[in-house]
Design an enzyme around this catalytic site. Structure first.
Site, PDB file in Angstrom:
ATOM      1  N   SER A 139       0.853  -1.180   0.000  1.00  0.00           N
ATOM      2  CA  SER A 139       0.000   0.000   0.000  1.00  0.00           C
ATOM      3  C   SER A 139       0.890   1.232   0.000  1.00  0.00           C
ATOM      4  O   SER A 139       2.067   1.165   0.402  1.00  0.00           O
ATOM      5  CB  SER A 139      -0.892   0.011   1.246  1.00  0.00           C
ATOM      6  OG  SER A 139      -1.509   1.261   1.435  1.00  0.00           O
ATOM      7  N   TYR A 152      -1.754  -1.514  10.502  1.00  0.00           N
ATOM      8  CA  TYR A 152      -1.957  -1.638   9.061  1.00  0.00           C
ATOM      9  C   TYR A 152      -0.736  -1.125   8.297  1.00  0.00           C
ATOM     10  O   TYR A 152      -0.191  -1.823   7.433  1.00  0.00           O
ATOM     11  CB  TYR A 152      -3.204  -0.863   8.628  1.00  0.00           C
ATOM     12  CG  TYR A 152      -3.448  -0.899   7.135  1.00  0.00           C
ATOM     13  CD1 TYR A 152      -4.032  -2.007   6.533  1.00  0.00           C
ATOM     14  CD2 TYR A 152      -3.058   0.165   6.308  1.00  0.00           C
ATOM     15  CE1 TYR A 152      -4.239  -2.061   5.164  1.00  0.00           C
ATOM     16  CE2 TYR A 152      -3.263   0.122   4.940  1.00  0.00           C
ATOM     17  CZ  TYR A 152      -3.847  -0.982   4.372  1.00  0.00           C
ATOM     18  OH  TYR A 152      -4.035  -1.033   3.010  1.00  0.00           O
TER      19      TYR A 152
END
Length: 254
Positions: A139, A152
């Protein structure tokens, strides 16, 4: 890799995984899909079969190393895997009143260990025959730890670094390894976000950008380009004290 015929995708029942499966589906294509929601996985399977693909789908938790190794080995036995996309991931919100340890363990079980459990058996199989391609979905949050999503972003930092390291290590064995760093793409996961998402990308152009990068064997595939440029600038040139001030006031997913 151009024109892969046998493709395995984790997290294939929603989000990028679902749309990649549908985009790759066609005549002479064999898809291996896994997910944790039976209804959504069944719907994706039927949609891909309607486009002419041979689809093998299964409910499985990528955090289960033994089950994942057995499944990937079995898939490769049906049709040697050309492309493996380690896509399964979760992005639950977090607030300081939660148990940080339990939250981090939950996120890492899928976002990091789930990736390990996908790519390790695939790498062994591909190394043996001297060809194959593996994509790790990280990401743009993997460029720097975010105070609003510590577990995350940390998991995505680890996936990004691991993929970058493996690319050089396995290149001599004929294996292409790519790290994918998406920004905000319309999906079931981003639909739950209650904060502004700059340069939110439609799914179709995101899939095209991802596939184009894989076909060209790009080391790092990032999109949208605007957010990629901004994150790259921030990480390289923004002083840490200013980064802290800017990102400390970002709204939480919760």
């Amino acid at each position: 890799m151009k024109n892969p015929k046998s493709i395995l995708i984790t997290g294939g029942s929603s989000g990028l995984g679902e749309h990649l499966a549908k985009d790759y589906a066609g005549e002479d294509i064999t898809l291996f899909l896994c997910g944790r929601n039976a209804d959504r996985l069944d719907a994706v399977t039927k949609a891909c079969e309607a486009k002419g693909a041979e689809v093998h789908s299964t409910l499985i938790d990528t955090a289960d190393e033994i089950a994942m190794t057995a499944w990937i080995t079995a898939c490769d036995g049906i049709c040697p895997l050309d492309l493996v996309i380690a896509n399964a991931g979760i992005g639950p919100g977090f607030s300081p009143d939660q148990d940080l340890g339990a939250h981090t363990k939950q996120v890492f079980a899928v976002n990091l260990h789930g990736v390990f459990h996908t790519i390790h058996p695939a790498l062994a199989l591909m190394k043996e025959r001297g060809r194959g391609q593996i994509a790790l979905i990280s990401s743009l949050a993997g460029y720097h730890g975010l105070p609003t999503a510590p577990a995350y972003s940390a998991s995505k930092v680890a996936v990004k670094g691991y993929g970058e390291a493996l690319r050089g290590l396995y290149a001599p064995f004929g294996i292409e390894i790519n790290v994918v760093c998406p920004g905000f793409v319309k999906s079931r996961m981003t639909a739950s976000n209650k904060f502004p998402m700059p340069f939110l990308m439609e799914t179709e152009p995101a899939i095209k950008a991802l596939r184009r990068g894989l076909e060209k064997n790009q080391a790092r595939i990032t999109f949208p380009w605007q957010l990629s440029l901004i994150f790259g600038f921030i990480v390289r040139f923004l002083p840490e004290w200013l980064f802290d001030r800017l990102f400390r006031v970002m709204p939480s997913k919760t």
